[in-house]
Design a protein around this motif. Structure first.
Motif, PDB file in Angstrom:
ATOM      1  N   ILE A   6       0.861  -1.180   0.000  1.00 23.10           N
ATOM      2  CA  ILE A   6       0.000   0.000   0.000  1.00 23.10           C
ATOM      3  C   ILE A   6       0.893   1.224   0.000  1.00 23.10           C
ATOM      4  CG2 ILE A   6      -1.860   1.225   1.180  1.00 23.10           C
ATOM      5  CD1 ILE A   6      -2.587  -1.407   2.557  1.00 23.10           C
ATOM      6  N   LEU A   7       0.634   2.123  -0.956  1.00 22.04           N
ATOM      7  CA  LEU A   7       1.385   3.372  -1.039  1.00 22.04           C
ATOM      8  C   LEU A   7       0.514   4.514  -0.533  1.00 22.04           C
ATOM      9  CD1 LEU A   7       3.433   1.721  -2.626  1.00 22.04           C
ATOM     10  CD2 LEU A   7       3.500   3.535  -4.349  1.00 22.04           C
ATOM     11  N   ILE A   8       1.048   5.267   0.407  1.00 22.30           N
ATOM     12  CA  ILE A   8       0.300   6.367   1.022  1.00 22.30           C
ATOM     13  C   ILE A   8       1.131   7.650   1.003  1.00 22.30           C
ATOM     14  CG2 ILE A   8      -0.960   4.789   2.539  1.00 22.30           C
ATOM     15  CD1 ILE A   8       0.839   5.833   4.864  1.00 22.30           C
ATOM     16  N   SER A   9       0.421   8.764   1.242  1.00 25.84           N
ATOM     17  CA  SER A   9       1.121  10.041   1.461  1.00 25.84           C
ATOM     18  C   SER A   9       0.634  10.724   2.731  1.00 25.84           C
ATOM     19  CB  SER A   9       0.896  11.000   0.284  1.00 25.84           C
ATOM     20  OG  SER A   9       1.408  10.472  -0.913  1.00 25.84           O
ATOM     21  N   GLY A  10      -0.464  10.265   3.305  1.00 27.57           N
ATOM     22  CA  GLY A  10      -1.079  11.034   4.378  1.00 27.57           C
ATOM     23  C   GLY A  10      -1.627  10.201   5.520  1.00 27.57           C
ATOM     24  N   ARG A  11      -2.912  10.465   5.846  1.00 27.54           N
ATOM     25  CA  ARG A  11      -3.460   9.878   7.083  1.00 27.54           C
ATOM     26  C   ARG A  11      -3.706   8.379   6.961  1.00 27.54           C
ATOM     27  NH1 ARG A  11      -9.456  12.460   5.942  1.00 27.54           N
ATOM     28  NH2 ARG A  11      -9.422  11.480   3.924  1.00 27.54           N
ATOM     29  N   SER A  36       5.538   5.100   2.028  1.00 24.07           N
ATOM     30  CA  SER A  36       5.105   6.495   1.887  1.00 24.07           C
ATOM     31  C   SER A  36       6.203   7.318   1.234  1.00 24.07           C
ATOM     32  CB  SER A  36       4.785   7.084   3.266  1.00 24.07           C
ATOM     33  OG  SER A  36       4.506   8.466   3.153  1.00 24.07           O
ATOM     34  N   ASN A  37       5.803   8.317   0.478  1.00 23.37           N
ATOM     35  CA  ASN A  37       6.784   9.286  -0.029  1.00 23.37           C
ATOM     36  C   ASN A  37       7.022  10.403   0.978  1.00 23.37           C
ATOM     37  OD1 ASN A  37       4.063  10.255  -0.651  1.00 23.37           O
ATOM     38  ND2 ASN A  37       5.096  11.999  -1.573  1.00 23.37           N
ATOM     39  N   ARG A  38       6.227  10.402   2.054  1.00 23.49           N
ATOM     40  CA  ARG A  38       6.418  11.400   3.101  1.00 23.49           C
ATOM     41  C   ARG A  38       6.771  10.680   4.394  1.00 23.49           C
ATOM     42  NH1 ARG A  38       5.117  16.402   2.052  1.00 23.49           N
ATOM     43  NH2 ARG A  38       3.963  16.850   0.147  1.00 23.49           N
ATOM     44  N   PRO A  39       8.001  10.905   4.893  1.00 24.03           N
ATOM     45  CA  PRO A  39       8.428  10.210   6.119  1.00 24.03           C
ATOM     46  C   PRO A  39       7.528  10.518   7.313  1.00 24.03           C
ATOM     47  CG  PRO A  39      10.302  11.237   5.020  1.00 24.03           C
ATOM     48  CD  PRO A  39       9.079  11.718   4.297  1.00 24.03           C
ATOM     49  N   ASP A  40       6.836  11.671   7.283  1.00 19.02           N
ATOM     50  CA  ASP A  40       5.988  12.064   8.413  1.00 19.02           C
ATOM     51  C   ASP A  40       4.508  11.743   8.180  1.00 19.02           C
ATOM     52  OD1 ASP A  40       5.617  13.854   6.381  1.00 19.02           O
ATOM     53  OD2 ASP A  40       5.759  15.660   7.628  1.00 19.02           O
ATOM     54  N   ALA A  41       4.198  10.934   7.200  1.00 14.90           N
ATOM     55  CA  ALA A  41       2.789  10.599   6.946  1.00 14.90           C
ATOM     56  C   ALA A  41       2.185   9.921   8.175  1.00 14.90           C
ATOM     57  CB  ALA A  41       2.671   9.675   5.737  1.00 14.90           C
ATOM     58  N   PRO A  42       1.081  10.440   8.710  1.00 12.98           N
ATOM     59  CA  PRO A  42       0.476   9.830   9.904  1.00 12.98           C
ATOM     60  C   PRO A  42       0.124   8.356   9.705  1.00 12.98           C
ATOM     61  CG  PRO A  42      -0.495  11.989   9.477  1.00 12.98           C
ATOM     62  CD  PRO A  42       0.387  11.679   8.298  1.00 12.98           C
ATOM     63  N   GLY A  43      -0.187   7.977   8.486  1.00 12.90           N
ATOM     64  CA  GLY A  43      -0.538   6.590   8.215  1.00 12.90           C
ATOM     65  C   GLY A  43       0.589   5.601   8.510  1.00 12.90           C
ATOM     66  N   LEU A  52       2.917  -3.891  10.833  1.00  9.14           N
ATOM     67  CA  LEU A  52       3.282  -4.057   9.426  1.00  9.14           C
ATOM     68  C   LEU A  52       4.658  -3.468   9.138  1.00  9.14           C
ATOM     69  CD1 LEU A  52      -0.144  -3.106   7.839  1.00  9.14           C
ATOM     70  CD2 LEU A  52       0.845  -5.401   8.087  1.00  9.14           C
ATOM     71  N   ARG A  53       5.278  -4.012   8.120  1.00  5.31           N
ATOM     72  CA  ARG A  53       6.542  -3.470   7.640  1.00  5.31           C
ATOM     73  C   ARG A  53       6.270  -2.160   6.903  1.00  5.31           C
ATOM     74  NH1 ARG A  53      10.370  -6.661   3.330  1.00  5.31           N
ATOM     75  NH2 ARG A  53      11.781  -4.931   2.861  1.00  5.31           N
ATOM     76  N   THR A  54       7.014  -1.122   7.253  1.00  9.52           N
ATOM     77  CA  THR A  54       6.828   0.175   6.611  1.00  9.52           C
ATOM     78  C   THR A  54       8.157   0.679   6.062  1.00  9.52           C
ATOM     79  OG1 THR A  54       7.238   1.450   8.612  1.00  9.52           O
ATOM     80  CG2 THR A  54       4.953   0.817   8.187  1.00  9.52           C
ATOM     81  N   ALA A  55       8.051   1.581   5.094  1.00 11.92           N
ATOM     82  CA  ALA A  55       9.237   2.231   4.541  1.00 11.92           C
ATOM     83  C   ALA A  55       8.809   3.594   4.029  1.00 11.92           C
ATOM     84  CB  ALA A  55       9.821   1.404   3.407  1.00 11.92           C
ATOM     85  N   SER A  56       9.753   4.513   3.963  1.00 13.56           N
ATOM     86  CA  SER A  56       9.455   5.760   3.271  1.00 13.56           C
ATOM     87  C   SER A  56      10.582   6.057   2.298  1.00 13.56           C
ATOM     88  CB  SER A  56       9.224   6.919   4.252  1.00 13.56           C
ATOM     89  OG  SER A  56      10.326   7.086   5.089  1.00 13.56           O
ATOM     90  N   VAL A  57      10.182   6.564   1.153  1.00 18.31           N
ATOM     91  CA  VAL A  57      11.134   7.020   0.146  1.00 18.31           C
ATOM     92  C   VAL A  57      10.763   8.472  -0.134  1.00 18.31           C
ATOM     93  CG1 VAL A  57      12.143   6.625  -2.118  1.00 18.31           C
ATOM     94  CG2 VAL A  57      11.214   4.687  -0.836  1.00 18.31           C
TER      95      VAL A  57
END
Ligand code: GAR
Length: 203
Positions: A6-11, A36-43, A52-57
């Motif tokens: 799942i790719l997110i940018s926000g909440r 997420s493309n935003r390291p600070d995305a609340p999601g 879950l495994r998460t990453a940000s680019v």
């Protein structure tokens, strides 16, 4: 269960709906990565809390080189063994590199009844246009923004006293039903239709 990202940018409320759906033993997907493309995305915090495994680019160091940013994302998706990608409030325009790499295997949710109102500010535009029926769409992603084969749609009425926020909230509740249903449909095309997703017409 098939591994998805799942790719997110926000909440990440649509992500949350997909997390909840994937928790059911008979749901055909499991979430291998939330990115997420935003390291600070609340999601991201929501996904981490769900284990879950998460990453940000972060796109910013790529200084407008969209394809280089996408190559970094694509490498992570492949490393995680992902088979299908769900865009859920991912607010970056995609280049033909990523849409081509995941052709037929990337879904997006958009807050309008496409082909009406592609792009941003869909609820404001729906109110300004005076449509009586609005909603959301899950579609396969192609090179063209908010285009591509439609997998499912959910409709809501537009009320005379609606504000963009009230209308957005009504649509968002349906997004949370539609996205898991559409994902199931893509992964299990011959499965029975969920009676809760029958289409509705409002006057
Ligand atoms: C959702 O309404 C989604 O349909 C929309 O952004 C919101 C994300 O909310 N997506 C787009 O506008 C894509 N162009 P969420 O982060 O709570 O899922």
């Amino acid at each position: 269960k098939r591994p998805i990202a799942i790719l997110i940018s926000g909440r990440g409320s649509n992500m949350r709906a997909l997390i909840d759906a994937c928790a059911a033993p008979d749901f055909p997907a499991r979430i291998a990565l939330v990115l997420s493309n935003r390291p600070d995305a609340p999601g991201l915090a929501v996904a981490q809390a769900a284990g879950l495994r998460t990453a940000s680019v972060d796109h910013r160091p790529f200084r407008g080189d969209r394809e280089a940013h996408e190559r970094a994302i694509d490498a992570m998706l492949r490393e995680a063994g992902v088979e299908l990608v769900c865009l859920a409030g991912y607010m970056r325009l995609l280049t033909p590199f990523l849409t081509g790499a995941w052709s037929g295997r990337m879904l997006n949710i958009h807050p309008s009844l496409l082909p009406a109102f592609p792009g941003l500010h869909t609820h404001e535009r729906a109110l300004a246009t005076g449509v009586k029926l609005h909603g959301c769409t899950v579609h396969l992603v192609t090179e063209i923004m908010d285009d591509g084969p439609i997998i499912g749609q959910a409709a809501v009425p537009v009320h005379a006293d609606d504000t963009p926020d009230r209308l957005a909230a009504r649509v968002l509740r349906q997004e949370h039903h539609l996205y898991p249903a559409a994902l199931r449909k893509i992964l299990d095309p011959d499965g029975a239709d969920d009676p809760a997703t029958e289409s509705l017409l409002f006057l």
